[in-house]
Motif scaffolding. Structure first.
Motif, mmCIF file in Angstrom:
data_model
loop_
_atom_site.group_PDB
_atom_site.id
_atom_site.type_symbol
_atom_site.label_atom_id
_atom_site.label_comp_id
_atom_site.label_asym_id
_atom_site.label_seq_id
_atom_site.Cartn_x
_atom_site.Cartn_y
_atom_site.Cartn_z
ATOM 1 N N PRO A 103 0.920 -1.368 -0.513
ATOM 2 C CA PRO A 103 0.234 0.422 0.030
ATOM 3 C C PRO A 103 0.634 1.354 0.159
ATOM 4 O O PRO A 103 1.295 1.983 1.109
ATOM 5 C CB PRO A 103 -0.790 -0.075 1.548
ATOM 6 N N GLY A 104 0.984 1.460 -1.507
ATOM 7 C CA GLY A 104 2.187 2.949 -1.188
ATOM 8 C C GLY A 104 1.099 3.766 -1.218
ATOM 9 O O GLY A 104 1.977 5.233 -1.072
ATOM 10 N N PHE A 105 -0.198 4.420 -1.556
ATOM 11 C CA PHE A 105 -1.274 5.230 -0.838
ATOM 12 C C PHE A 105 -1.319 5.576 0.201
ATOM 13 O O PHE A 105 -2.259 6.696 -0.161
ATOM 14 C CB PHE A 105 -2.111 5.263 -0.957
ATOM 15 N N VAL A 106 -0.842 5.236 1.401
ATOM 16 C CA VAL A 106 -1.406 5.921 2.370
ATOM 17 C C VAL A 106 -0.751 7.053 3.113
ATOM 18 O O VAL A 106 -1.931 7.995 3.831
ATOM 19 C CB VAL A 106 0.169 5.292 3.748
ATOM 20 N N ALA A 107 -0.388 8.202 2.779
ATOM 21 C CA ALA A 107 -0.135 9.629 3.099
ATOM 22 C C ALA A 107 -0.828 10.246 1.794
ATOM 23 O O ALA A 107 -1.682 10.762 2.625
ATOM 24 C CB ALA A 107 1.172 9.891 2.810
ATOM 25 N N SER A 108 -1.194 9.153 0.101
ATOM 26 C CA SER A 108 -2.583 10.277 -0.271
ATOM 27 C C SER A 108 -3.817 10.228 0.117
ATOM 28 O O SER A 108 -4.088 11.014 -0.090
ATOM 29 C CB SER A 108 -2.065 9.645 -1.641
ATOM 30 N N LEU A 112 -6.081 13.075 1.461
ATOM 31 C CA LEU A 112 -7.979 12.777 0.956
ATOM 32 C C LEU A 112 -8.832 13.113 2.559
ATOM 33 O O LEU A 112 -10.024 14.007 1.999
ATOM 34 C CB LEU A 112 -8.298 12.434 0.000
ATOM 35 N N ALA A 113 -8.318 12.331 2.769
ATOM 36 C CA ALA A 113 -9.930 11.861 4.242
ATOM 37 C C ALA A 113 -9.410 13.486 5.008
ATOM 38 O O ALA A 113 -10.491 14.088 5.621
ATOM 39 C CB ALA A 113 -8.662 11.152 5.201
ATOM 40 N N LEU A 114 -8.158 14.549 5.192
ATOM 41 C CA LEU A 114 -8.076 15.655 5.907
ATOM 42 C C LEU A 114 -9.012 16.540 4.922
ATOM 43 O O LEU A 114 -9.789 17.271 5.363
ATOM 44 C CB LEU A 114 -6.547 15.791 5.938
ATOM 45 N N GLY A 115 -8.903 16.233 3.683
ATOM 46 C CA GLY A 115 -9.317 17.582 2.906
ATOM 47 C C GLY A 115 -10.921 17.717 2.644
ATOM 48 O O GLY A 115 -11.738 18.110 2.719
ATOM 49 N N PHE A 116 -11.516 16.219 2.967
ATOM 50 C CA PHE A 116 -12.756 15.463 3.358
ATOM 51 C C PHE A 116 -13.363 16.006 4.313
ATOM 52 O O PHE A 116 -14.694 16.805 4.078
ATOM 53 C CB PHE A 116 -13.321 14.228 2.681
ATOM 54 N N ALA A 157 -2.859 0.381 8.346
ATOM 55 C CA ALA A 157 -1.247 2.205 7.888
ATOM 56 C C ALA A 157 -2.803 3.782 7.753
ATOM 57 O O ALA A 157 -1.952 3.681 8.365
ATOM 58 C CB ALA A 157 -1.119 1.436 6.248
ATOM 59 N N ILE A 158 -3.811 3.769 7.324
ATOM 60 C CA ILE A 158 -4.235 4.680 6.806
ATOM 61 C C ILE A 158 -4.839 5.380 8.073
ATOM 62 O O ILE A 158 -4.708 6.044 8.285
ATOM 63 C CB ILE A 158 -5.073 4.572 5.813
ATOM 64 N N GLY A 159 -4.960 4.636 8.621
ATOM 65 C CA GLY A 159 -5.433 4.616 10.801
ATOM 66 C C GLY A 159 -5.124 5.082 10.341
ATOM 67 O O GLY A 159 -5.331 6.048 11.752
ATOM 68 N N ARG A 160 -3.660 4.587 11.496
ATOM 69 C CA ARG A 160 -2.678 5.200 11.920
ATOM 70 C C ARG A 160 -2.338 6.495 12.004
ATOM 71 O O ARG A 160 -2.228 7.137 12.683
ATOM 72 C CB ARG A 160 -2.138 4.198 12.024
ATOM 73 N N ASN A 161 -2.405 6.092 10.493
ATOM 74 C CA ASN A 161 -1.336 7.611 9.752
ATOM 75 C C ASN A 161 -2.428 8.581 10.153
ATOM 76 O O ASN A 161 -1.884 9.688 10.594
ATOM 77 C CB ASN A 161 -1.250 7.129 8.871
ATOM 78 N N LEU A 162 -3.975 9.238 9.862
ATOM 79 C CA LEU A 162 -4.623 9.314 10.179
ATOM 80 C C LEU A 162 -5.413 9.597 11.611
ATOM 81 O O LEU A 162 -5.156 10.848 12.077
ATOM 82 C CB LEU A 162 -6.041 9.335 9.563
ATOM 83 N N ALA A 163 -4.789 9.368 12.359
ATOM 84 C CA ALA A 163 -5.069 9.243 14.631
ATOM 85 C C ALA A 163 -3.833 10.055 14.461
ATOM 86 O O ALA A 163 -3.989 11.329 15.341
ATOM 87 C CB ALA A 163 -5.272 7.632 14.335
ATOM 88 N N ILE A 284 -9.840 8.512 -6.196
ATOM 89 C CA ILE A 284 -8.828 9.100 -6.157
ATOM 90 C C ILE A 284 -7.986 8.736 -5.660
ATOM 91 O O ILE A 284 -6.880 9.788 -5.367
ATOM 92 C CB ILE A 284 -8.959 10.948 -6.646
ATOM 93 N N GLY A 285 -8.481 8.291 -4.529
ATOM 94 C CA GLY A 285 -7.251 8.090 -2.994
ATOM 95 C C GLY A 285 -5.912 8.180 -3.182
ATOM 96 O O GLY A 285 -4.698 9.179 -2.751
ATOM 97 N N GLY A 286 -4.814 7.567 -3.767
ATOM 98 C CA GLY A 286 -4.540 7.084 -4.073
ATOM 99 C C GLY A 286 -3.554 7.665 -5.898
ATOM 100 O O GLY A 286 -2.575 7.599 -5.784
ATOM 101 N N LEU A 287 -4.406 8.469 -6.532
ATOM 102 C CA LEU A 287 -4.439 9.612 -7.580
ATOM 103 C C LEU A 287 -3.031 10.450 -7.653
ATOM 104 O O LEU A 287 -3.403 11.110 -7.529
ATOM 105 C CB LEU A 287 -5.361 8.827 -8.444
ATOM 106 N N THR A 288 -1.963 10.334 -7.101
ATOM 107 C CA THR A 288 -0.849 10.573 -7.018
ATOM 108 C C THR A 288 0.273 10.263 -7.592
ATOM 109 O O THR A 288 0.179 9.266 -7.056
ATOM 110 C CB THR A 288 -0.947 11.205 -5.722
ATOM 111 N N PRO A 289 1.472 11.134 -8.117
ATOM 112 C CA PRO A 289 2.468 10.232 -8.224
ATOM 113 C C PRO A 289 3.000 9.536 -7.513
ATOM 114 O O PRO A 289 3.757 8.171 -7.630
ATOM 115 C CB PRO A 289 3.095 11.219 -8.805
#
Length: 326
Positions: A103-108, A112-116, A157-163, A284-289
């Motif tokens: 899962p290379g999209f954790v930060a991306s 997006l979660a923060l933006g929402f 991984a995303i939940g931990r990062n967002l928390a 688009i959650g993981g759609l960053t370079p």
């Protein structure tokens, strides 16, 4: 060794990228899918004939007929985390290795979660839409994230990062996940029903399984407060869309944001996405370079490992891999 890449030209440009493709081509003979339509199973069998490896985008399914129809196939490498449309049992019976990307999209996805969260709390999309339509937007009182209560369903991984980021913003973090223990100081672990009843913002990041089908149903939505909002960044099948539509139209929750849904390629369903009170983005959650390259280069590393006679990282059925290169 011959590798078939299933991505359409457009998908290849967006979801694989020229650098990863060049790296893959430096390792093996790479055959590209050159048509605009995604491949169904018969088309995939025809296009990948004679290939040793298939590197598949998330729309290219792997039903049993693919493994039966490609006797030379050694591995089916998914350039994504979700492998639910691959018949793992059929692949294992055929001796074909199946892998998934890291899962290379954790930060991306976290961003997006923060933006929402900000948009739902401050009415950014609503006010912008009013201005663009020539209407005078209503100046409504917003919710400040600092001091608000965030409920995270699924502590991966995303939940931990967002928390961690939410805590740094001054939010109280509630976490519901029956499969993990939240370390002290990382958030308050609560039951599912408690989280729904207490959170100002509910973010669904649970893993999609048979057990979590329609996890967010009418009963779950009725436990949320009228001023609370819901965000889904996991998979569309975790949400009963009719129940969510009813909760929004009846004013039982204050809003929702969706990056996933039950439409093609896990995109939000248009009927639901078009409702007032909904913010929707087309998966688009993981759609960053950086996110896309991380997963694409992960498949390159997997091919490199297979060429070296090794079991690649991300293998999910290594014990059944009988078509392993000599």
């Amino acid at each position: 060794m011959k590798v078939f890449l299933t991505h359409t030209p457009r998908s290849r440009a967006q979801y694989y990228g020229p650098r990863a493709l060049a790296a893959l081509q430096s390792l093996a003979e790479v055959v590209l899918h050159d048509r605009d339509e995604p491949l169904d199973a018969p088309a995939l069998v025809a296009a990948a004939a004679g290939s040793d490896l298939v590197v598949a985008d998330r729309l290219a399914a792997g039903p049993a007929e693919v493994f039966a129809g490609l006797p030379q196939l050694r591995a089916f490498l998914r350039c994504a985390v979700d492998i639910r449309n691959i018949d793992l049992e059929a692949a294992s019976r055929a001796g074909v290795l199946v892998t998934q990307a890291a899962p290379g999209f954790v930060a991306s996805v976290t961003e997006l979660a923060l933006g929402f969260m900000v948009d739902l709390s401050r009415g950014i999309s609503r006010a912008t839409g009013d201005y663009q339509a020539g209407r005078a937007p209503e100046a409504r009182m917003g919710r400040q994230l600092s001091g608000s209560r965030l409920g995270i369903i699924g502590y991966g991984a995303i939940g931990r990062n967002l928390a961690a980021i939410a805590a740094a913003l001054g939010m109280e973090v509630l976490i519901s996940d029956p499969h993990v223990a939240v370390p002290p100081g990382r958030g308050r672990q609560v039951g599912f029903e408690t989280l729904l009843a207490e959170a100002d913002i509910v973010v669904c990041l649970a893993v999609a399984t048979e057990a979590t089908e329609n996890l967010i149903d009418d009963a779950a939505l009725r436990r949320m407060r009228r001023d609370a909002v819901f965000i889904n960044l996991s998979r569309g099948n975790l949400v009963d869309e009719a129940a969510l539509a009813a909760a929004l139209t009846e004013g039982r929750i204050a809003g929702a944001a969706l990056d996933v849904g039950r439409a093609t390629d896990q995109m939000p369903s248009p009927d639901l996405a078009g409702l007032p009170g909904i913010i929707a983005t087309p998966h688009i959650g993981g759609l960053t370079p950086p996110a896309i390259e991380a997963q694409a280069f992960d498949t390159v590393a997997q091919v490199r490992a297979i060429l070296a006679g090794e079991v690649p990282r991300g293998a999910v059925n290594a014990e059944s891999w009988s078509r392993r290169p000599a």
